[in-house]
Design a protein around this motif. Structure first.
Motif, PDB file in Angstrom:
ATOM      1  N   PHE A  84      13.638   4.585  20.578  1.00 29.47           N
ATOM      2  CA  PHE A  84      12.889   4.122  19.564  1.00 29.47           C
ATOM      3  C   PHE A  84      12.994   5.120  18.328  1.00 29.47           C
ATOM      4  O   PHE A  84      12.402   6.193  18.360  1.00 29.47           O
ATOM      5  CB  PHE A  84      11.428   3.713  20.154  1.00 29.47           C
ATOM      6  CG  PHE A  84      10.534   2.830  19.170  1.00 29.47           C
ATOM      7  CD1 PHE A  84      11.340   1.806  18.375  1.00 29.47           C
ATOM      8  CD2 PHE A  84       9.334   3.138  19.218  1.00 29.47           C
ATOM      9  CE1 PHE A  84      10.555   1.064  17.644  1.00 29.47           C
ATOM     10  CE2 PHE A  84       8.470   2.220  18.251  1.00 29.47           C
ATOM     11  CZ  PHE A  84       9.059   1.103  17.574  1.00 29.47           C
ATOM     12  N   PHE A  85      13.557   4.695  17.252  1.00 31.53           N
ATOM     13  CA  PHE A  85      13.529   5.509  15.972  1.00 31.53           C
ATOM     14  C   PHE A  85      13.778   4.774  14.905  1.00 31.53           C
ATOM     15  O   PHE A  85      13.960   3.498  14.899  1.00 31.53           O
ATOM     16  CB  PHE A  85      14.797   6.149  16.150  1.00 31.53           C
ATOM     17  CG  PHE A  85      16.298   5.679  16.323  1.00 31.53           C
ATOM     18  CD1 PHE A  85      16.976   5.414  15.279  1.00 31.53           C
ATOM     19  CD2 PHE A  85      16.611   5.060  17.588  1.00 31.53           C
ATOM     20  CE1 PHE A  85      18.126   4.816  15.181  1.00 31.53           C
ATOM     21  CE2 PHE A  85      17.962   4.508  17.807  1.00 31.53           C
ATOM     22  CZ  PHE A  85      18.674   4.214  16.553  1.00 31.53           C
ATOM     23  N   LEU A  86      13.364   5.232  13.553  1.00 29.01           N
ATOM     24  CA  LEU A  86      13.598   4.988  12.493  1.00 29.01           C
ATOM     25  C   LEU A  86      14.928   5.352  11.855  1.00 29.01           C
ATOM     26  O   LEU A  86      15.193   6.338  11.864  1.00 29.01           O
ATOM     27  CB  LEU A  86      12.389   5.227  11.511  1.00 29.01           C
ATOM     28  CG  LEU A  86      12.645   4.695  10.037  1.00 29.01           C
ATOM     29  CD1 LEU A  86      10.937   4.712   9.580  1.00 29.01           C
ATOM     30  CD2 LEU A  86      13.037   5.642   9.102  1.00 29.01           C
ATOM     31  N   ILE A  87      15.666   4.515  11.155  1.00 32.98           N
ATOM     32  CA  ILE A  87      16.783   4.897  10.392  1.00 32.98           C
ATOM     33  C   ILE A  87      17.173   3.855   9.091  1.00 32.98           C
ATOM     34  O   ILE A  87      16.681   2.863   9.335  1.00 32.98           O
ATOM     35  CB  ILE A  87      17.985   4.941  11.435  1.00 32.98           C
ATOM     36  CG1 ILE A  87      19.359   5.728  10.821  1.00 32.98           C
ATOM     37  CG2 ILE A  87      18.578   3.362  11.509  1.00 32.98           C
ATOM     38  CD1 ILE A  87      18.959   7.239  10.661  1.00 32.98           C
ATOM     39  N   GLY A  88      17.829   4.412   8.130  1.00 28.94           N
ATOM     40  CA  GLY A  88      18.189   3.430   7.176  1.00 28.94           C
ATOM     41  C   GLY A  88      19.806   3.205   7.246  1.00 28.94           C
ATOM     42  O   GLY A  88      20.848   3.911   7.874  1.00 28.94           O
ATOM     43  N   TYR A 121      14.300   8.938   3.511  1.00 28.51           N
ATOM     44  CA  TYR A 121      14.376   7.754   2.706  1.00 28.51           C
ATOM     45  C   TYR A 121      12.881   7.772   1.930  1.00 28.51           C
ATOM     46  O   TYR A 121      12.073   8.375   2.323  1.00 28.51           O
ATOM     47  CB  TYR A 121      14.340   6.381   3.421  1.00 28.51           C
ATOM     48  CG  TYR A 121      15.515   6.526   4.527  1.00 28.51           C
ATOM     49  CD1 TYR A 121      17.014   6.475   4.180  1.00 28.51           C
ATOM     50  CD2 TYR A 121      15.418   7.002   6.032  1.00 28.51           C
ATOM     51  CE1 TYR A 121      17.920   6.529   5.161  1.00 28.51           C
ATOM     52  CE2 TYR A 121      16.361   7.010   6.833  1.00 28.51           C
ATOM     53  CZ  TYR A 121      17.654   6.789   6.478  1.00 28.51           C
ATOM     54  OH  TYR A 121      18.744   6.936   7.390  1.00 28.51           O
ATOM     55  N   LEU A 122      13.092   6.529   0.824  1.00 30.21           N
ATOM     56  CA  LEU A 122      11.757   6.318   0.012  1.00 30.21           C
ATOM     57  C   LEU A 122      10.678   6.098   0.962  1.00 30.21           C
ATOM     58  O   LEU A 122      10.311   5.207   1.547  1.00 30.21           O
ATOM     59  CB  LEU A 122      12.174   5.160  -0.942  1.00 30.21           C
ATOM     60  CG  LEU A 122      11.013   5.211  -1.768  1.00 30.21           C
ATOM     61  CD1 LEU A 122      10.719   6.142  -2.913  1.00 30.21           C
ATOM     62  CD2 LEU A 122      11.243   3.599  -2.600  1.00 30.21           C
ATOM     63  N   GLN A 123       9.709   6.904   1.026  1.00 25.52           N
ATOM     64  CA  GLN A 123       8.271   6.881   1.366  1.00 25.52           C
ATOM     65  C   GLN A 123       8.538   6.709   3.075  1.00 25.52           C
ATOM     66  O   GLN A 123       7.523   6.059   3.907  1.00 25.52           O
ATOM     67  CB  GLN A 123       7.691   5.779   0.949  1.00 25.52           C
ATOM     68  CG  GLN A 123       7.145   6.013  -0.604  1.00 25.52           C
ATOM     69  CD  GLN A 123       6.136   7.093  -0.651  1.00 25.52           C
ATOM     70  OE1 GLN A 123       6.547   8.202  -0.892  1.00 25.52           O
ATOM     71  NE2 GLN A 123       4.897   6.840  -0.583  1.00 25.52           N
ATOM     72  N   SER A 147       0.753  -1.477  -0.242  1.00 31.03           N
ATOM     73  CA  SER A 147      -0.050   0.145  -0.005  1.00 31.03           C
ATOM     74  C   SER A 147       0.661   1.201   0.228  1.00 31.03           C
ATOM     75  O   SER A 147       0.589   2.309  -0.529  1.00 31.03           O
ATOM     76  CB  SER A 147      -0.949  -0.059   1.170  1.00 31.03           C
ATOM     77  OG  SER A 147      -0.358   0.090   2.506  1.00 31.03           O
ATOM     78  N   VAL A 148       1.858   1.250   0.783  1.00 25.10           N
ATOM     79  CA  VAL A 148       2.881   2.445   0.713  1.00 25.10           C
ATOM     80  C   VAL A 148       3.748   2.261  -0.509  1.00 25.10           C
ATOM     81  O   VAL A 148       4.119   3.518  -0.860  1.00 25.10           O
ATOM     82  CB  VAL A 148       3.471   2.563   1.965  1.00 25.10           C
ATOM     83  CG1 VAL A 148       4.339   3.554   2.192  1.00 25.10           C
ATOM     84  CG2 VAL A 148       2.259   2.760   3.171  1.00 25.10           C
ATOM     85  N   ILE A 194       6.052   5.164   5.774  1.00 23.83           N
ATOM     86  CA  ILE A 194       6.060   3.833   6.444  1.00 23.83           C
ATOM     87  C   ILE A 194       5.884   4.048   8.180  1.00 23.83           C
ATOM     88  O   ILE A 194       5.327   3.306   8.747  1.00 23.83           O
ATOM     89  CB  ILE A 194       7.654   3.463   6.005  1.00 23.83           C
ATOM     90  CG1 ILE A 194       7.552   2.927   4.630  1.00 23.83           C
ATOM     91  CG2 ILE A 194       8.034   2.184   6.998  1.00 23.83           C
ATOM     92  CD1 ILE A 194       8.894   2.532   3.976  1.00 23.83           C
ATOM     93  N   ALA A 195       6.785   5.104   8.431  1.00 21.83           N
ATOM     94  CA  ALA A 195       6.627   5.272  10.150  1.00 21.83           C
ATOM     95  C   ALA A 195       5.250   5.650  10.552  1.00 21.83           C
ATOM     96  O   ALA A 195       4.988   4.995  11.530  1.00 21.83           O
ATOM     97  CB  ALA A 195       7.692   6.448  10.483  1.00 21.83           C
ATOM     98  N   GLN A 196       4.621   6.211   9.758  1.00 23.88           N
ATOM     99  CA  GLN A 196       3.200   6.620  10.226  1.00 23.88           C
ATOM    100  C   GLN A 196       2.138   5.290  10.236  1.00 23.88           C
ATOM    101  O   GLN A 196       1.696   4.801  11.161  1.00 23.88           O
ATOM    102  CB  GLN A 196       2.573   7.428   9.206  1.00 23.88           C
ATOM    103  CG  GLN A 196       3.114   9.056   9.286  1.00 23.88           C
ATOM    104  CD  GLN A 196       2.245   9.685  10.370  1.00 23.88           C
ATOM    105  OE1 GLN A 196       1.732   9.324  11.075  1.00 23.88           O
ATOM    106  NE2 GLN A 196       3.084  11.017  10.334  1.00 23.88           N
TER     107      GLN A 196
END
Length: 529
Positions: free
Chosen positions: A428-432, A381-383, A324-325, A387-389
């Motif tokens: 807690f975090f998002l990273i690439g 990053y791409l979307q 979906s994303v 993705i995080a939401q």
């Protein structure tokens, strides 16, 4: 190299719909090799030829040893070069180094290319190569405590050899990844140029050996280069190069469609068909060497609980997010590395979506009712924002935990992650995480061994296995150790495992270029139709 079959099928279906052919990916590293003619490309260069690239983030510095961002490297590697390079199959080949050999388990010899000039006119010397390595691994060597030290893990220093225009690299013991790391990390700088300048000057100027030389740097606006006439592989075909950034994909796409830029990075999948339908534009893509993940600090509640960490993985329907994303431009992951890498464990499957099991594990952890917050680098990053939401939404839908999102500036967040102090790292975090060595060590060592610039998780058994693998010289035994470490990381749920990132570019038809897996859009590899 592709991801799992479901992701690959989704991507092919989308490309068929969009009418775009999948591009053949080339591999990380600067140009070089025995087949290269030093005079190739020489001749008349049109000084009116221009190229404009727009990416997601501006460089945080021009010091090639004082950052860990691919977007910064994408700017700096237009002008700086690595010791070794890689051919289109990912094999190590020569660059600034023409020959390399293992002298002993703890000593590696590099023969440095002659007749290479820095932009300011001096010749490249072995002293510069040794200094560049020492500046990364030794805080006393070059007025810098480099956040890249773990990229040369095990290396203790380098010195000029007694003869043959060479450098000897020393390690604390057996080190099977020295050449792979030098083909992916540690750009070469001129020792005297760096040492004659204050750190803030090194961060705002460039003196490399690469195909482009710096003309103008306006922080947070753009970086402009011109082709270096005396480049050892021949002057670049495109004379002027400008790189800017916008975290808003709509800004990059509008600029591309208006003819204001030539290459737009990180095109959202939903926008790809419209670009590809434009008579003057096309889409190109490649699976990257980057994984996206949600690290969790092992030393703070509730993430100190294995049950809670596993619950976060069960809570998210990532197959649905990919469809979906990402419209199929993504492969779900189950471990900290990718298929095709030394040490990737093919026996591991992604955590299934099971919200009931997630709620059970939260109860078992003793952390029911927790309120947690996910920190996200905006637009990196791409979307990734979307993705995080979605991830936050799935977690927040659980009955016994609440999750919110905190959008952060990428440069500011990256600074806190790389300062060597785990207490400044968000829980807690998002990273690439990109790794162009095609070896699991560079995904495992930085995150799961203490003392690195960004470790978030320590388990004695996992750390011991990673460290043992780092000095194992038997290839089969080493690969099994890395596979076992990946299995352990999966069971410990060291991350919420997300996806392999795909690289999607919008390109003006006047530019001929095939995207690289390492995310670098190097102008020297581009030509004008």
């Amino acid at each position: 190299m592709t991801g799992n079959n479901n992701g690959a099928v989704g991507r092919r279906s989308f490309l068929a719909y969009a009418g775009a052919a999948a591009a053949t990916a080339t591999i990380a590293g600067c140009l070089g090799g025995d087949d290269t003619d030093p005079d190739e490309g020489e001749g008349e260069v049109d000084e009116d030829s221009e190229l404009w690239i727009s990416q997601t983030q501006d460089p945080t510095t021009l010091d090639p040893h004082d950052h860990r961002e691919t977007t910064t490297d994408n700017v700096l590697l237009q002008a700086y070069e690595l010791h070794l390079a890689r051919d289109p199959d990912g094999e190590i080949t020569d660059g600034l180094v023409t020959d390399w050999e293992i002298v002993d388990d703890d000593q590696h010899r590099l023969t440095v290319r002659e007749d290479v000039s820095f932009h300011e006119g001096d010749d490249l010397a072995p002293e510069d190569c040794a200094f560049s390595i020492n500046r990364v691994v030794d805080p006393d060597a070059g007025n810098l405590e480099s956040p890249q030290a773990d990229q040369l893990a095990g290396v203790t220093g380098a010195e000029v050899a007694d003869d043959d225009h060479a450098v000897v690299v020393h390690s604390e013991g057996a080190n099977p990844t020295v050449f792979a790391n030098l083909a992916s990390y540690c750009p070469v700088v001129q020792e005297s140029w760096v040492m004659d300048r204050e750190p803030e000057e090194v961060a705002e100027e460039i003196n490399g050996t690469g195909p482009y030389q710096l003309e103008e740097f306006v922080a947070d606006e753009y970086t402009r280069f011109t082709a270096f006439e005396d480049y050892w592989q021949g002057q670049a075909e495109i004379y002027e190069l400008t790189i800017d950034a916008s975290s808003e994909s709509s800004t990059r796409i509008n600029s591309l469609q208006a003819g204001e830029i030539d290459v737009a990075t990180a095109v959202p999948p939903d926008d790809a068909p419209g670009i590809d339908a434009d008579d003057d534009l096309h889409i190109a893509d490649a699976p990257s060497t980057r994984i996206l993940m949600l690290p969790m600090r092992y030393d703070v509640e509730p993430f100190d609980s294995q049950e809670f960490r596993q619950a976060m993985n069960y809570a998210i329907d990532f197959d649905a997010i990919i469809e979906s994303v990402l419209n199929g431009f993504g492969d779900a992951t189950a471990q900290p590395t990718l298929e095709g890498y030394v040490g990737h464990n093919p026996g591991l499957d992604p955590y299934p979506y099971d919200p009931d099991r997630a709620e059970e594990l939260i109860e078992e952890s003793g952390h029911a009712g927790e309120e947690i917050e996910l920190h996200v680098p905006a637009g990196r990053y791409l979307q990734s924002d979307e993705i995080a939401q979605a991830c936050v939404g799935y977690i927040d839908d659980l009955d016994n935990v609440t999750c919110n999102i905190e959008m952060r500036d990428f440069g500011e967040l990256a600074g806190t992650l790389l300062d060597g102090d785990i207490e400044t790292t968000p829980p807690f975090f998002l990273i690439g995480w990109g790794n162009t060595t095609f070896d699991a060590q560079q995904n495992l060592y930085p995150w799961f061994t203490d003392g690195t610039s960004q470790y978030t998780f320590i388990d004695d058994d996992l750390q011991g296995l990673i460290r043992e693998a780092a000095s194992e010289t038997d290839p089969d035994e080493r690969e099994q150790m890395l596979m076992d470490a990946c299995e352990m990381a999966h069971e410990l749920a060291v991350f919420v495992f997300l996806n392999r990132e795909y690289l999607i570019y919008g390109i003006n038809d006047r530019i001929e270029w095939e995207p690289r897996q390492d995310e670098y859009s190097l102008a020297y590899e581009m030509s004008l139709r």
